[in-house]
Every structure is written in C-alpha cells, then in structure tokens.
Design an enzyme around this catalytic site. Structure first.
Site, short mmCIF file in Angstrom:
data_model
loop_
_atom_site.label_atom_id
_atom_site.label_comp_id
_atom_site.label_asym_id
_atom_site.label_seq_id
_atom_site.Cartn_x
_atom_site.Cartn_y
_atom_site.Cartn_z
N HIS A 32 -6.21 5.42 2.40
CA HIS A 32 -7.00 5.62 1.18
C HIS A 32 -8.11 4.59 1.03
O HIS A 32 -8.62 4.39 -0.07
CB HIS A 32 -6.09 5.61 -0.05
CG HIS A 32 -5.14 6.78 -0.10
ND1 HIS A 32 -4.05 6.85 -0.94
CD2 HIS A 32 -5.14 7.95 0.58
CE1 HIS A 32 -3.42 8.00 -0.77
NE2 HIS A 32 -4.04 8.68 0.16
N CYS A 56 -28.36 1.05 0.73
CA CYS A 56 -28.23 0.75 2.16
C CYS A 56 -29.63 0.77 2.79
O CYS A 56 -30.57 1.29 2.18
CB CYS A 56 -27.35 1.86 2.74
SG CYS A 56 -27.03 1.73 4.49
N ASN A 102 13.15 2.00 -1.56
CA ASN A 102 12.52 2.32 -2.84
C ASN A 102 13.53 2.00 -3.93
O ASN A 102 14.73 2.13 -3.71
CB ASN A 102 12.17 3.82 -2.86
CG ASN A 102 11.13 4.17 -3.92
OD1 ASN A 102 11.23 3.76 -5.06
ND2 ASN A 102 10.13 4.93 -3.51
N VAL A 125 -4.83 0.21 -1.46
CA VAL A 125 -6.21 -0.22 -1.25
C VAL A 125 -6.36 -1.70 -1.59
O VAL A 125 -7.45 -2.22 -1.69
CB VAL A 125 -7.19 0.63 -2.12
CG1 VAL A 125 -7.12 2.10 -1.74
CG2 VAL A 125 -6.91 0.46 -3.62
N GLY A 176 8.27 2.01 -0.78
CA GLY A 176 7.60 1.97 -2.09
C GLY A 176 6.56 3.04 -2.32
O GLY A 176 5.51 2.76 -2.87
#
Ligand code: OAD
Length: 271
Positions: A124, A174, A239, A108, A213
């Site tokens: 996500h 909003c 990784n 994110v 990763g």
C-alpha cells in the site's frame, strides 16, 4: 503466550528461508499507531468513505479544509512519533538469521524498514514518500520536513487558499510538470504492480506464511493467504482477535505481535 502445539510447530518447521510474513496495522499498535478498524481505530474518527478515497480528500479541500487539515495533522503526528516495537525488531532478527525471507506489508508507516528489515514489499505504499502522478518519480519525505509541514497545516487550516499553498510546497511539481502526491494506495486505486508481483513470487514457494496483525478484509491483500495455501504453505496467524481468515489458518496464536514475536525468537534460540 504461544500455545504448546504452535511452539512445537515453530521449533520443528521454522527453517532457513521458510517463512514469509504478511503484516497489517496490528503489528504497529504498540508503536502508538492505532489500527484502522474497531474500537479506537482511525476509521472510527474519520469516515473512510471520505478520507480513504482520492475524490473524498479532494472534495474536502474544496468544501471543508479544516477536516482535511485535521486528518493530515493527526495521521502524520502519530507516524513521525512512532518507532519500531519489539515485534518489528524480532522480525528483523529472524530475517538476519535467514528464517524470514520477506515481509509483505499493508502498512505505510515505514516501521519495518526502520527496524532494519531489508526485504519489505510495500503493498500500500509508504507515507514517508511522495510520487509524481504522471511519471511516478518519487521523493523521500524526511521526518523533519513532515513535522514542518504539519505545523504549517495547523496554522493555516482555516483558509483553503493558504492550506493549498502549504500543500503545494510539500507536494511540489515534478520536472515532468505533473504534481507529486503522497505515495500511498487509497481505496479504489490499483496496488503497485511491481509489489504485487514480488508478493506472489514470494508466496509461490514459501512453506510458512505468518499473518501478523491484519483483519484481512481489504483486497487484494486478503487474497494472498489463499494463494499461498493453495500452493502448500501453512498459515499461522498472530492476532489478538480472530481475522476474516482465522478459520483456514493451520495455527492461531492469540496475543499481541509485540509479545508473541519476541517469544518466538527466544524459542528458536536467537534472542
Ligand atoms: P485493520 O485495522 O483492519 O486490522 C488490524 C488487525 O490487527 C485486527 O485484526 C486486530 O485484531 C489486530 N491487532 C490489533 N492490535 C494488535 C496487536 N497488538 N497485535 C496483533 N494484532 C493486533 O488493519 P489492516 O488489516 O492492516 O488500507 O487493514 C488493511 C488495510 O485497510 C490497511 O492497509 C488500510 C486499511 O484501510 C489502505 O489504506 C488502502
């Protein structure tokens, strides 16, 4: 370093439009953002049973505002400082050269987007965005605004009322009347349908899925490699430790994404 057999595979198979990536926190480690699990991970300091659930965060605001404030400050201080590292930048070049078709990310932190990569599927969400809880209207949270918010959260962390006032200012109502919240997927919440549909579409006909990763313990993201493999894709893992799905990968490259991806770029002659 990339092992010889993987080098040969990369040279012979990384063709135009052939590669889709699934990334996780490990690709951003060298940008200064700690991973979630394991030693030094975010979930070691903050119990995910509380901090990763919407109910947990709401109850913190009621009962332990300092805990919530510290989490917000820690989380955003790292994010606003972070910049794309050579791993993010290498993927952006591979996309520009037509090799990487799309990057599906669980992160994110907005670093893929900041690297210039265009086709990012955010499974996500994105911490640099807020979203109306009712009508899904979104607003971008600029870096300076987040910086301002974290400063105010720090100053007001001992008072629940004052903290609430600060948060109301940065997560406003909003025009539809409902409130905005951070646009990230917390535990127990559904993934954005559009993102998940786009991810499946990418995996329907990709020949290589690079797993970069990610520990592959969180579903439904962790089911995507199986979906791709069933449809004929080869799985390549980058990784520094084994993941939950290492066993089913066709090639495993052990090391830091920020070193392996630039090496792959050189190998393909794009560096
Ligand atoms: P994890 O913290 O679970 O896993 C990070 C992975 O990156 C591990 O497999 C590490 O071995 C690997 N790693 C660490 N440093 C690396 C490096 N420099 N180069 C390459 N790999 C490295 O993070 P995710 O798999 O992204 O969800 O976690 C998935 C989801 O769980 C997150 O999106 C988040 C979290 O709870 C939500 O918040 C919904």
């Amino acid at each position: 370093m990339i092992p010889k057999e993987s080098k040969d595979f990369i040279k012979n198979n990384f063709k135009k439009e052939s590669v889709v990536c699934l990334t996780g926190a490990g690709i951003s480690a060298e940008s200064g953002i700690p991973v979630f699990r394991g030693k030094g991970g975010l979930w070691e300091k903050y119990d995910p049973q509380i901090y990763a659930y919407p109910e947990g965060l709401i109850s913190l605001l009621r009962t332990q505002p300092q805990g919530l404030a510290n989490f917000i400050v820690d989380f955003y201080t790292l994010l606003i400082k972070a910049r794309p590292n050579p791993g993010h930048l290498a993927l952006a070049v591979l996309e520009k050269e037509g090799i990487v078709r799309s990057v599906i990310t669980q992160n994110v932190d907005n670093l893929h987007q900041a690297s210039g990569l265009r086709s990012v599927i955010e499974l996500h969400g994105n911490a640099f965005r807020i979203k109306c809880m009712e009508c899904s209207h979104t607003i971008v949270l600029e870096r300076d605004r987040i910086k301002e918010m974290t400063e105010l959260v720090k100053i007001n962390k001992d008072s629940r009322i004052k903290l609430l006032k600060v948060l109301s200012r940065y997560f406003p109502r909003c025009s539809c009347g409902a409130r905005h919240r951070i646009d990230i997927v917390l535990f127990g919440e559904m993934l954005p349908e559009e993102a998940l549909t786009s991810a499946y579409k990418q995996l329907d006909n990709c020949s290589i899925l690079l797993l970069i990763g990610t520990s592959l313990v969180v579903y439904p993201a962790a089911s995507l490699p199986l979906y791709a493999k069933e449809r004929g894709a080869k799985l390549i893992e980058i990784n520094n430790e084994p993941s939950m799905l290492s066993e089913i990968c066709d090639y495993k490259i052990t090391g830091k994404a920020s070193e392996i991806l630039p090496e792959a770029l050189t190998l393909l002659g794009y560096a």
